[in-house]
Design an enzyme around this catalytic site. Structure first.
Site, PDB file in Angstrom:
ATOM      1  N   LYS A  22       0.834  -1.210   0.000  1.00  0.00           N
ATOM      2  CA  LYS A  22       0.000   0.000   0.000  1.00  0.00           C
ATOM      3  C   LYS A  22       0.872   1.265   0.000  1.00  0.00           C
ATOM      4  CE  LYS A  22      -2.473   2.662   3.511  1.00  0.00           C
ATOM      5  NZ  LYS A  22      -1.341   3.470   3.957  1.00  0.00           N
ATOM      6  N   ASN A  23       1.837   1.318   0.921  1.00  0.00           N
ATOM      7  CA  ASN A  23       2.570   2.580   1.065  1.00  0.00           C
ATOM      8  C   ASN A  23       3.488   2.868  -0.121  1.00  0.00           C
ATOM      9  OD1 ASN A  23       1.250   3.121   3.398  1.00  0.00           O
ATOM     10  ND2 ASN A  23       2.934   2.540   4.769  1.00  0.00           N
ATOM     11  N   CYS A 117      -5.028   8.146   8.833  1.00  0.00           N
ATOM     12  CA  CYS A 117      -5.240   7.626  10.187  1.00  0.00           C
ATOM     13  C   CYS A 117      -4.931   8.678  11.230  1.00  0.00           C
ATOM     14  CB  CYS A 117      -4.327   6.412  10.407  1.00  0.00           C
ATOM     15  SG  CYS A 117      -4.833   4.970   9.479  1.00  0.00           S
ATOM     16  N   ARG A 122       0.312  15.118  12.865  1.00  0.00           N
ATOM     17  CA  ARG A 122       1.041  14.639  11.680  1.00  0.00           C
ATOM     18  C   ARG A 122       1.516  15.852  10.880  1.00  0.00           C
ATOM     19  NH1 ARG A 122      -1.488   9.037   9.390  1.00  0.00           N
ATOM     20  NH2 ARG A 122       0.614   8.913   8.555  1.00  0.00           N
ATOM     21  N   ASP A 306       3.810   0.440  12.226  1.00  0.00           N
ATOM     22  CA  ASP A 306       2.591  -0.086  11.602  1.00  0.00           C
ATOM     23  C   ASP A 306       2.329  -1.555  11.961  1.00  0.00           C
ATOM     24  OD1 ASP A 306       2.176   2.370  10.543  1.00  0.00           O
ATOM     25  OD2 ASP A 306       2.537   1.831   8.450  1.00  0.00           O
ATOM     26  N   ARG A 398      -9.054   0.430   3.570  1.00  0.00           N
ATOM     27  CA  ARG A 398      -8.104   1.359   2.941  1.00  0.00           C
ATOM     28  C   ARG A 398      -6.795   0.659   2.609  1.00  0.00           C
ATOM     29  NH1 ARG A 398      -6.402   5.172   6.756  1.00  0.00           N
ATOM     30  NH2 ARG A 398      -4.751   5.222   5.246  1.00  0.00           N
TER      31      ARG A 398
HETATM   32  C1  UD1 Z   1       4.284   6.741   6.737  1.00  0.00           C
HETATM   33  C2  UD1 Z   1       3.280   5.631   6.560  1.00  0.00           C
HETATM   34  C3  UD1 Z   1       2.654   5.259   7.898  1.00  0.00           C
HETATM   35  C4  UD1 Z   1       3.735   4.935   8.910  1.00  0.00           C
HETATM   36  C5  UD1 Z   1       4.788   6.024   8.980  1.00  0.00           C
HETATM   37  C6  UD1 Z   1       5.971   5.656   9.849  1.00  0.00           C
HETATM   38  C7  UD1 Z   1       2.510   6.084   4.314  1.00  0.00           C
HETATM   39  C8  UD1 Z   1       1.395   6.533   3.433  1.00  0.00           C
HETATM   40  N1  UD1 Z   1       2.265   6.086   5.618  1.00  0.00           N
HETATM   41  O1  UD1 Z   1       3.557   7.862   7.234  1.00  0.00           O
HETATM   42  O2  UD1 Z   1       1.804   4.145   7.701  1.00  0.00           O
HETATM   43  O3  UD1 Z   1       3.147   4.779  10.192  1.00  0.00           O
HETATM   44  O4  UD1 Z   1       5.283   6.316   7.661  1.00  0.00           O
HETATM   45  O5  UD1 Z   1       6.567   4.491   9.394  1.00  0.00           O
HETATM   46  O6  UD1 Z   1       3.579   5.702   3.844  1.00  0.00           O
HETATM   47  N2  UD1 Z   1       7.099  14.265  11.024  1.00  0.00           N
HETATM   48  C9  UD1 Z   1       7.348  15.591  11.308  1.00  0.00           C
HETATM   49  N3  UD1 Z   1       7.377  16.470  10.251  1.00  0.00           N
HETATM   50  C10 UD1 Z   1       7.174  16.086   8.975  1.00  0.00           C
HETATM   51  C11 UD1 Z   1       6.914  14.731   8.696  1.00  0.00           C
HETATM   52  C12 UD1 Z   1       6.883  13.841   9.753  1.00  0.00           C
HETATM   53  O7  UD1 Z   1       7.526  15.975  12.454  1.00  0.00           O
HETATM   54  O8  UD1 Z   1       7.204  16.937   8.080  1.00  0.00           O
HETATM   55  C13 UD1 Z   1       7.088  13.282  12.133  1.00  0.00           C
HETATM   56  C14 UD1 Z   1       5.733  12.611  12.337  1.00  0.00           C
HETATM   57  O9  UD1 Z   1       4.900  13.375  13.179  1.00  0.00           O
HETATM   58  C15 UD1 Z   1       6.135  11.263  12.946  1.00  0.00           C
HETATM   59  C16 UD1 Z   1       7.492  10.971  12.289  1.00  0.00           C
HETATM   60  O10 UD1 Z   1       7.957  12.214  11.765  1.00  0.00           O
HETATM   61  O11 UD1 Z   1       6.344  11.428  14.321  1.00  0.00           O
HETATM   62  C17 UD1 Z   1       7.434   9.969  11.162  1.00  0.00           C
HETATM   63  O12 UD1 Z   1       6.458  10.370  10.218  1.00  0.00           O
HETATM   64  P1  UD1 Z   1       6.552   9.943   8.676  1.00  0.00           P
HETATM   65  O13 UD1 Z   1       7.652   8.940   8.518  1.00  0.00           O
HETATM   66  O14 UD1 Z   1       6.591  11.166   7.857  1.00  0.00           O
HETATM   67  O15 UD1 Z   1       5.151   9.222   8.464  1.00  0.00           O
HETATM   68  P2  UD1 Z   1       4.211   9.306   7.199  1.00  0.00           P
HETATM   69  O16 UD1 Z   1       5.019   9.436   5.958  1.00  0.00           O
HETATM   70  O17 UD1 Z   1       3.103  10.268   7.434  1.00  0.00           O
END
Ligand code: UD1
Length: 419
Positions: A22-23, A117, A122, A306, A398
């Protein structure tokens, strides 16, 4: 309202085949916007997030032909608008990949703030920092993100946080930029490598994906004209591995990349389960009550957040008290309240939860708060005595293809009921 009805306990036995990730899929689909031409994507998971991604691409002018339910041919030569529909883009998280792709291709994009989610805050500050470093102007207001750039110029970007989304998004934005972009402190998840492989197949020049330094040498155009197959889903494979352990079952999990599953394998062995690794399939079985273990979720190659709720089910049934420390998301223990309704003894305090193992779970009506919580509740329903009704299935649909069919084929007593 639809619900899943499970009657247990059942030790899961047999074979299950893993779908495309999915991701990776939800990033590769927007990445097609970088191509001035046609490409074919295979091994797409048949899930609602993929269908939504396709709808968003079509609204921007992409022409999509479904070859089979897992394969599409997509023509992105004619992009007709730079405004993505707000209602669709704010429905899920990965819609933010439209920003990186469209900035690179058209220098202009407007999308709704991404949904997805509810796992706590986020933020997308690292995405924005990357786009701005490349020369874009980004405005976030009234639930929209607007990004514009006359020209994107490659630069050095240090990520303050290891972020999957920001790494992929900045990579997308850099593909057609002038010169070389370096992303330092990049995330290393398998789907990052998969997106880079897809882009390179289509004509990009990306090096180092899977390490913490990624270099993107900008190219003038992606011509596409190629076929790409999405990597197997690491999290779906891990979900079934943990389901085998929790249910004291015996599963052959086919079509996976076992290298991506090492942190899960290590924990399964620690709790007393058994694993045989065949490279592209994995045999997992457990014939006794699991031992306690402590888990800390970490970016890849650490234990994935996850799979934390699914591991939580194993530990709620373990012999002794286990601790899970969730280091990625602020609010990922909502499922523990549902497991407690089923007889688990879990105390969650902030980002730490204590699992005092119980001998058995009992069926109850429970609510899935997010995608992976939903998967955990299915595993709990398989293990519990009596009937478990799981509500809020939209989260599960999803991200998991044919979930009830896959569980039914390995012995679970599960059906989808329209109430
Ligand atoms: C992706 C996955 C999600 C998974 C996560 C961590 C997808 C669509 N989703 O989410 O299922 O749980 O990786 O493996 O691929 N953060 C910041 N600033 C930013 C971006 C992130 O502070 O600009 C923080 C977030 O709050 C979190 C951490 O970084 O604490 C990791 O987030 P991130 O790896 O970006 O997760 P997603 O890409 O949203």
């Amino acid at each position: 309202m639809e619900k899943l009805v499970l009657t247990g306990p059942t030790p899961l036995k047999g074979e299950v085949s893993i779908s495309g990730a999915k991701n990776a899929a939800v990033a590769i689909l927007p990445a097609t916007l970088l191509i001035d031409g046609i490409c074919t994507i295979e091994n797409l998971p048949n899930i609602s997030d993929v269908k939504l991604s396709c709808e968003i691409l079509e609204s921007l002018g992409a022409k999509i032909t479904w070859n089979t339910k897992h394969s599409i041919t997509i023509d992105t030569s004619n992009i007709i608008t730079t405004k993505a529909p707000l209602d669709l883009t704010s429905k899920f998280r990965a819609s933010y990949y439209i920003i990186g792709s469209m900035l690179s291709r058209k220098g202009d994009i407007e999308v709704g703030m991404p949904g997805g989610c509810k796992l706590g805050a986020r933020p997308i500050d690292q995405h924005i920092k990357g786009f701005e470093a490349l020369g874009a102007n980004v405005i976030v207001e009234n639930g929209k993100i607007k990004a514009k750039a006359k020209k994107l110029i490659g630069t050095h970007i240090y990520m303050d946080i290891v972020s999957v989304g920001a790494t992929i998004n900045v990579m997308l934005a850099s593909v057609l930029a002038e010169g070389t972009t370096t992303i330092d402190n990049a995330a290393k998840e398998p789907h990052i490598v998969d997106v880079a492989n897809f882009l390179n197949t289509m004509g990009a020049d990306i090096r180092g994906a899977g390490t913490d330094v990624i270099k993107i040498n900008g190219v003038k155009k992606l011509n596409g004209n190629s076929t790409y197959s999405v990597v197997p889903d690491q999290i779906e494979a891990g979900t079934f591995m943990l389901a085998a352990v929790a249910s004291k079952g015996d599963l052959y999990i086919k079509n996976c990349i076992t290298k991506h599953l090492e942190s899960i394998t290590a924990k399964i062995i620690e709790v007393g389960g058994n694993v045989e690794d065949y490279g592209d399939s994995i045999h997992v079985w457990c014939d006794k009550r699991p031992n306690k273990a402590n888990i800390k979720t970490l970016p890849y190659p650490g234990f994935p957040t996850d799979l934390q709720p699914q591991m939580g089910v194993v530990l709620s049934l373990a012999n002794g008290t286990s601790i899970i420390n969730e280091s990625i998301w602020d609010s990922r223990f909502q499922y523990t309240e549902e497991l407690n309704k089923m007889g688990a003894k879990i105390t969650a305090q902030g980002k730490t939860a204590f699992f005092e193992g119980v001998k058995k779970l009992s069926g109850a009506p429970v609510y899935s708060s997010d995608l992976r919580a939903g998967a955990a509740l299915i595993i709990a329903g398989v293990c519990a005595e009596g009937t478990t009704d799981i509500y809020n299935l939209e989260h599960i649909d999803r991200g998991y293809e044919n979930i009830e069919e896959k569980f039914r084929n390995i012995g679970a007593n599960i059906k989808r009921v329209n109430e």
